[in-house]
Design an enzyme around this catalytic site. Structure first.
Site, PDB file in Angstrom:
ATOM      1  CG  MET A   1      -1.992  -1.084   1.175  1.00 11.62           C
ATOM      2  SD  MET A   1      -3.029  -1.155   2.678  1.00 11.62           S
ATOM      3  CE  MET A   1      -1.946  -2.071   3.788  1.00 11.62           C
ATOM      4  CB  ALA A   2       1.086   4.068  -2.390  1.00 10.78           C
TER       5      ALA A   2
ATOM      6  CD  GLN B   1       2.349  -4.241  -6.089  1.00  9.11           C
ATOM      7  OE1 GLN B   1       2.029  -3.076  -5.956  1.00  9.11           O
ATOM      8  NE2 GLN B   1       1.492  -5.240  -5.964  1.00  9.11           N
TER       9      GLN B   1
ATOM     10  CB  CYS C   1      -3.019   1.064  -9.299  1.00 10.71           C
ATOM     11  SG  CYS C   1      -3.240   2.773  -8.751  1.00 10.71           S
TER      12      CYS C   1
ATOM     13  CE  LYS D   1      -3.199  -7.263  -4.311  1.00  9.05           C
ATOM     14  NZ  LYS D   1      -3.996  -6.059  -4.598  1.00  9.05           N
TER      15      LYS D   1
ATOM     16  CG  ASN E   1      -6.481  -8.002  -1.965  1.00  7.47           C
ATOM     17  OD1 ASN E   1      -6.238  -7.074  -2.728  1.00  7.47           O
ATOM     18  ND2 ASN E   1      -6.578  -7.814  -0.670  1.00  7.47           N
ATOM     19  N   GLY E   2      -9.448  -8.853  -0.718  1.00  7.04           N
ATOM     20  CA  GLY E   2     -10.681  -8.067  -0.683  1.00  7.04           C
ATOM     21  C   GLY E   2     -11.550  -8.414   0.502  1.00  7.04           C
ATOM     22  CG  ASP E   3     -14.672  -6.702   1.261  1.00  3.97           C
ATOM     23  OD1 ASP E   3     -14.040  -5.620   1.209  1.00  3.97           O
ATOM     24  OD2 ASP E   3     -15.740  -6.875   0.659  1.00  3.97           O
TER      25      ASP E   3
ATOM     26  NE  ARG F   1      -9.955  -1.417   1.520  1.00  2.18           N
ATOM     27  CZ  ARG F   1     -11.281  -1.402   1.563  1.00  2.18           C
ATOM     28  NH1 ARG F   1     -11.918  -0.321   1.956  1.00  2.18           N
ATOM     29  NH2 ARG F   1     -11.969  -2.473   1.213  1.00  2.18           N
TER      30      ARG F   1
END
EC number: 1.3.1.-
Length: 381
Positions: A28-29, A81, A112, A154, A216-218, A241
Site C-alpha cells: 500500500m503506497a 512490488q 491500481c 496481482k 484479496n478483498g474484505d 486495508r
C-alpha cells in the site's frame, strides 16, 4: 478469546519460499514501508510486500525510490512490488534488482484504480491489453530467472462490469512463468467501494491450475480469511486495508491458521504501546520530523471506535514530536476495551465511478503498443 474453524490446506509456496501462514501483506503506497512491515512481522509470519516501486525510477536510480527499497535486516524473503507498463523498462529494472541482490521476490501490480494511472493505460487498465500484459510478465520472468527470483502478478476483476480481464490475466501470467497470481475481487470502477465478489476468486482458481491463486478483498478478521479460503479454494490471502491501525491482525491470522484460539483485540493501553512502537520504527527509517508527520495518517485507524473524545483525537492527528505523542498516550483510558464495531473497513472506501482510460484504449485488446507517457511516471498511485 474466539475459536475459528481451521481448514486442511497444503503449504503455500511462492517460488522457493514457503509462506506459513498463507498470508501476504498487500503493498500500500505510503503505508507498507520498512517500519510498518517490521511492526506487522513482530506479530506473525507470512510474506510482507514493500510499497510499490516504479520500474522507470529504478532504472533512473531515483533517490526517493531507492530509499523506499529498504528492507529490515531480518526480513526474509524481501518482497518488492514493481509497477511498469513497458516490457523493456521492466526487464531492465528487474535486472538491476536481481543483479544487485535488492529483493528475493518481485510482485507486479496491475490492480491500481487511480485515475492518474489508468488514464495512461497503467494499473488495472493494462490487463485489457493481453499481448502487452503478457510481454511485460515474460520480460520480468526472463530477467529474474537467472537469479532464481520468483515473479508474481496481482490484478483486479477488470476495468468495469463490461470489461472483465481477470481470467485472461491469470492464464497469461501462468503461461508466461509467474509463480502465483493474486486477485482483488473488485473492478477498477468499484475502487474500494461495496463488497468484494469472492466468487471471482473461485473462478480464477478453476482457470489457473498449476500455480497458487491468492484472494484479496474484505479480509478484516481471521474468520474472514478462513472463510475466503473455504469458499473459494484459494491457496492464500492478501490483507490490505484490514490491517490499517491493526498490525496485530497478523498475530490473529497466525493463531487462526494454526488452530489456536484467536486473541481478543487489545485494550487502548496496548494500542498506545503499539502506536509508540510504530513511531520509533518510523523515526529509525525517516528521521523524527518526517516520521511523526507520516504517523498522523495512522492515528484515526489506531483509535477507530475507541471513546477518546474529539479534542484528544484532533491532538493525535496533529502530533509533531515524540514527547508530545507520549503525553497524549498518557491521557488515554488504558483500560478501555477494544471496540467490537472496529473490525470493519478501514481507509478510504470511495464510491464507484467511470474508469479514466486513454483514447481508444478499448478498441483492440491485442494491441501490444506501450501506452504513451505512462512509463515516465515515478509513482503508481
Amino acid at each position: 478469546m474466539t475459536q475459528t474453524q481451521t481448514i486442511a490446506r497444503p503449504a503455500l509456496k511462492i517460488g522457493p519460499y514457503q509462506v506459513d501462514p498463507p498470508v501476504v501483506l498487500a503493498p500500500m503506497a505510503g503505508i507498507t514501508n520498512v517500519a510498518f512491515r517490521r511492526l506487522c512481522r513482530e506479530y506473525g509470519a507470512g510474506m510482507y510486500v514493500c510499497e510499490m516501486i516504479t520500474a522507470r525510477a529504478v532504472v533512473e536510480r531515483h533517490p526517493g525510490t531507492m530509499h523506499l527499497m529498504t528492507f529490515d535486516e531480518g526480513e526474509h524473503p524481501r518482497s518488492m512490488q514493481l509497477y511498469g507498463v513497458d516490457p523493456a523498462t521492466m526487464r531492465e529494472a528487474v535486472k538491476i534488482i536481481v543483479g544487485e541482490g535488492l529483493a528475493d521476490h518481485i510482485d507486479q501490480n496491475y490492480g491500481c484504480p487511480v485515475a492518474k494511472v489508468t488514464r495512461k493505460g497503467g494499473g488495472a487498465a493494462l490487463p485489457f491489453k493481453r499481448r502487452l500484459f503478457g510481454d511485460i510478465v515474460r520480460a520480468s520472468v526472463e530477467a529474474a530467472e537467472p537469479a532464481g527470483v520468483p515473479v508474481t502478478v496481482k490484478f483486479r476483476v477488470g476495468i468495469d462490469d463490461d470489461h472483465h480481464t481477470f481470467l485472461d490475466a491469470g492464464r497469461i501470467a501462468e503461461a508466461e512463468g509467474a509463480v502465483a497470481v493474486s486477485l482483488h475481487a473488485r473492478t477498477a470502477a468499484q475502487r474500494y467501494s461495496g463488497q468484494a465478489d469472492w466468487s471471482r476468486i473461485a473462478a480464477l482458481k478453476d482457470a489457473v491450475r498449476t500455480i497458487p491463486v491468492l484472494g484479496n478483498g474484505d479480509i478484516f478478521s481471521a474468520d474472514d480469511a478462513l472463510r475466503m479460503m473455504a469458499e473459494t479454494g484459494c491457496d492464500g490471502v492478501v490483507v490490505g486495508r484490514g490491517c490499517l491501525g491493526r498490525p496485530w491482525l497478523f498475530g490473529e491470522l497466525e493463531a487462526a491458521f494454526a488452530g489456536r484460539p484467536v486473541p481478543e483485540g487489545p485494550n487502548l493501553g496496548e494500542v498506545g504501546r503499539v502506536l509508540r512502537r510504530h513511531a520509533e520504527l518510523l523515526i529509525q527509517h525517516d528521521g523524527a520530523t518526517k516520521a511523526l508527520r507520516d504517523l498522523r495518517k495512522h492515528m484515526a485507524w489506531y483509535l477507530m471506535g475507541f471513546p477518546i473524545g474529539s479534542e484528544l483525537r484532533r491532538a493525535f492527528a496533529l502530533v509533531s514530536g515524540l514527547d508530545e505523542l507520549d503525553e497524549l498516550i498518557g491521557r488515554l483510558d488504558h483500560d478501555a476495551p477494544f471496540p467490537a464495531d472496529a473490525l470493519g473497513p478501514r481507509g478510504r472506501q470511495g464510491s464507484p465511478g467511470k474508469v479514466t482510460l486513454p483514447h481508444g484504449w478499448l478498441d483492440d485488446p491485442d494491441d501490444p503498443c506501450v501506452p504513451e507517457g505512462a512509463d515516465m511516471m515515478h509513482s503508481g498511485g
